[in-house]
Write an enzyme that holds these catalytic residues in place. Sequence first.
Site, PDB file in Angstrom:
ATOM      1  N   GLU A 412       0.802  -1.227   0.000  1.00  0.00           N
ATOM      2  CA  GLU A 412       0.000   0.000   0.000  1.00  0.00           C
ATOM      3  C   GLU A 412       0.835   1.277   0.000  1.00  0.00           C
ATOM      4  OE1 GLU A 412      -3.093   0.253  -0.396  1.00  0.00           O
ATOM      5  OE2 GLU A 412      -3.976  -1.685   0.102  1.00  0.00           O
ATOM      6  N   GLU A 478      -4.503 -10.277  -0.480  1.00  0.00           N
ATOM      7  CA  GLU A 478      -5.404 -10.177   0.670  1.00  0.00           C
ATOM      8  C   GLU A 478      -6.811 -10.466   0.164  1.00  0.00           C
ATOM      9  OE1 GLU A 478      -5.020  -6.387   2.783  1.00  0.00           O
ATOM     10  OE2 GLU A 478      -2.845  -6.473   2.558  1.00  0.00           O
TER      11      GLU A 478
HETATM   12  C1  IPT Z   1      -5.554  -3.433   3.312  1.00  0.00           C
HETATM   13  C2  IPT Z   1      -4.185  -3.375   3.928  1.00  0.00           C
HETATM   14  O1  IPT Z   1      -3.218  -3.790   3.020  1.00  0.00           O
HETATM   15  C3  IPT Z   1      -4.078  -4.199   5.152  1.00  0.00           C
HETATM   16  O2  IPT Z   1      -2.889  -3.854   5.808  1.00  0.00           O
HETATM   17  C4  IPT Z   1      -5.253  -4.011   6.032  1.00  0.00           C
HETATM   18  O3  IPT Z   1      -5.294  -2.696   6.468  1.00  0.00           O
HETATM   19  C5  IPT Z   1      -6.505  -4.305   5.269  1.00  0.00           C
HETATM   20  O4  IPT Z   1      -6.608  -3.463   4.178  1.00  0.00           O
HETATM   21  C6  IPT Z   1      -7.748  -4.070   6.078  1.00  0.00           C
HETATM   22  O5  IPT Z   1      -7.767  -4.711   7.279  1.00  0.00           O
HETATM   23  S1  IPT Z   1      -5.705  -1.974   2.365  1.00  0.00           S
HETATM   24  C7  IPT Z   1      -7.357  -1.681   1.968  1.00  0.00           C
HETATM   25  C8  IPT Z   1      -7.438  -0.316   1.329  1.00  0.00           C
HETATM   26  C9  IPT Z   1      -7.916  -2.654   1.030  1.00  0.00           C
END
Ligand code: IPT
Length: 954
Positions: A412, A478
């Site tokens: 990010e 993710e």
């Molecule tokens: C995403 C982040 O990469 C992760 O660190 C965490 O914050 C997650 O979201 C949420 O829990 S970033 C998001 C803008 C998709």
Amino acid sequence: MSVTHDHSYVEDFAPGAGVLPPRARLDDDSARISLSGDWSFRLSPSLAEAPDDLKDPDTSAWDTITVPGHWQLSGYGAPAYTNVVYPFPLEPPHVPTANPTGDYVRTVTVPADWDGSRVVLRFEGVDSRFAVHVDGNLVGWSSGSRLPSEFDLTELVAPGKEIRIAVRVHQWSAGSYVEDQDMWWLSGIFREVNLLALKPSAPADVFVHASYVDGTGTLKVDSDVPGTVVVPELGLEFPTGFETPVPEVEPWSAENPRLYDAVLRSEGGEVRLRIGFRTVAIADGVLTVNGNRVLFNGVNRHEFHPDRGRALTEQDMLDDVLLMKRAGINAVRTSHYPPHPHFLDLCDEYGLYVVDECDLETHGFGYEPEPPALPNPVMDPRWQDDLVERMRRMVERDKNHPSIVIWSLGNECGMGDNLRAMYEFAHDRDPSRPVHYERDTQAEFVDIYSQMYTSPEGVTAIGEDVTSCRGLPFILCEYGHAMGNGPGGLSDYRALFEKYPRCQGGFIWEWIDHGLRTSVDGQEFYAYGGDFGEEIHDGNFVCDGLLFPDRTPSPGLVEYTKVIEPLVITADGKGGISITNRYEVLDTSHLTFRIVTEIGGERVGSGTLPVPAIAPGETASVELPPGIAEQQKAGQPDTWLTLTAELTEGTSWAEAGHRVAWGQVRLDVPTGEQPRHAGGAAEAAGVSGEARHAKAEAVGEGGTATAAGISLGELPIRNLRLDVWRAPTDNDAIPGVADAWKEAGLHRVQHRVVSEGVHDGAWEVVTRTAPPALQWGLVATWRFTHIADGSLGLDLSIDPDGQFPATLPRLGITFELPRIEQVEWFGTGPGESYVDTRAAAAVGKYSASVDELQTPYVRPQENGHHIDTRWAVVGPLRIEAVPTLFGLTVRNWTTSALESGKHSPDLVAGDTTYVTLDLAQAGIGSNSCGPALPDKYKLHTAPASLSVRFTTVR
Ligand code: IPT
């Protein structure tokens, strides 16, 4: 108060000064002294208030602190949580004047026999920036909280003499701008410190190259000091710097983490190596390890412990690895920084693929800011040295781990040239591993196409369009945001990873809830953002893991385990059982298959099922043993066969008998029509079911029914009413779905009795349930009938009326009983389940206390639902579905208490038990950070009905 020595390094763009070049972390025989333990400690609220006395501090009045650790968790200052936003003004490289400054001091005697060695002080991790003084001399400073730093003390020490080490640690620094990860801000020396004696004639840096292609290994060990590599098990002995073919060798993989112990001998000493032969390659858009396509059943892992923060013990790391292995997880992304190096040793040994991610995130700047907004640090040349050095420090430290299959630049940060420079460093230094970075959305330079939180439709599109993004393999770095109740819909993703070769799985966000164990007025709970008085914070967004803070698996992990299990066991449609082997390299010969058959939840048979070894990727059909085939023919209702695959022998990560996969087959219906549950359909979308009209008299002596409630003999069933509300889950609340439901008044409906009287042999009550101020409602007809066996029948039909909302959180009935303790039921279990989180729910008979039925989400919210219940005995009351199934929820507090609770101690049991029987409930999804709940899991408002029977049991 005056500060005379120079602290300008705190706001310097450089990575450090006076630091040794990075090198591999080695298991060698050099002497070392652990500096873990007590240090003298003093915390000053700002740099200006930190006395300028580190040349010769008088520590007699200082406190003592344990290293490694965070000062906020040792009684100094307070933790603070923000996700994206920085808790200080954005004007890099400046940080607030109120910059807490921790001074650590201790002495150590340099052993007399260290003469002739280089004396090196090594820090494994200090958050966020620190300067080192030895006997009054400033040695240097370093930054990069989750990266090691080494300082050469040789010129400053004399063997046999004591030295005094003073370390000044700054909570905020220029480095904080590039360490904006979604986690608690926690400071201090949080990983080990060691004093090392490095012999000039012993290797200090080694690079093992061990590959495996077409059944043959190749080994080469580069070393800064030449020596001989010996691999006793392979009968190998050869010099460093030479490449040797290794014909007879077993490859390393996550499933079979074969390591060969080796030793590098040099004049000055030995280095122990654990070698795993494996090759990572990308061919035809597919990432392979040793030629096999990998499907990442991964998780994002932050380092976390509810008492220790990111200062983990080796036992904590082992606990994580064992929990992952037992859950069938095969991959870890080290979000968003390199982990403690011991964790990587464990990944090598136990078998987990690792995406090793650099200590970098600048989320709070925005992805591609345009002037006048400040440039993101990844676009700003002043940061380039620091960022490339961060990558170099990670790659050099970790390069010898076979478990690491992918390097990741960070998380990010948007896009910028500094990332490209980081990529180039990694690619040149170690061409054997692909490089990942998700925000390089067009894959301009990275080797893997990666996204986060993409919907199943989005994944489908990427799977279909194999040429997009240079045809690179695709991963979800993710997905499946595990915040609170959920994540839902994981099976849908899994199906796509199997369908499309380039879609190679993903990493659930995230492994563990970061709730800090806290207590107020003697009541213990897990704290989240805002609980320490932070001015800006992101609440419970820090609790979004598959494990609760104490590492107890949440229902999310149970569900994920089922979704990714290595075998798929189903009915084969021909009267037998189909078993598909989804392992990458293992066949099924290490497993024992056990059968249990049950009728209505009562065991009627068990045994083992002989299954021939099934090769990876293959499916076999196995006939049922004769006894079971007979039960199948007998066709008694609710005859279920459960087939479980267990480890025949113990492994390093689980005992013999550990279940790795299971499946259920319903024997009393044709195998071509296997239902997923006990009985008829109760889909969330539109509930159907025949109202069953018992041939009975209207409610008579045995039971009474009025609009306010019913009673069965002596048992009052109070406040029987329609229920359309659930305590919003994080996935309901964060995207605003719950707010839309509230606009429709679903959280505060009122009930009006329209009519009551005897009709067609039933006591019929018509009610209208509707919110204040609005014009829509649900008209319900409750028909109570007295059944000859003494039970009370209820046939309920519901019709929406007016401009009703399109979807509901739930549609059910709730009633109250005098407090009960124990529930028994036949349906799904043992854990909670919803329409899109039911993969792990097995049909059977279960028993639990009301306490056990509650899932302790860190922020209280809807939980504990059991979809497709056939019958339940709730204290003295038996409830039976005829024939429709219901969702069962039993708790000792109201939905509104659950909704308003901030932490678990807010939920206090009273003398009433609340029982909800749902016709249907909305799915869970993962919309707290992810796509909207798919339509198929929504509960669409429509006419619906439910038929149940109530009986008292004594
Ligand atoms: C995403 C982040 O990469 C992760 O660190 C965490 O914050 C997650 O979201 C949420 O829990 S970033 C998001 C803008 C998709």
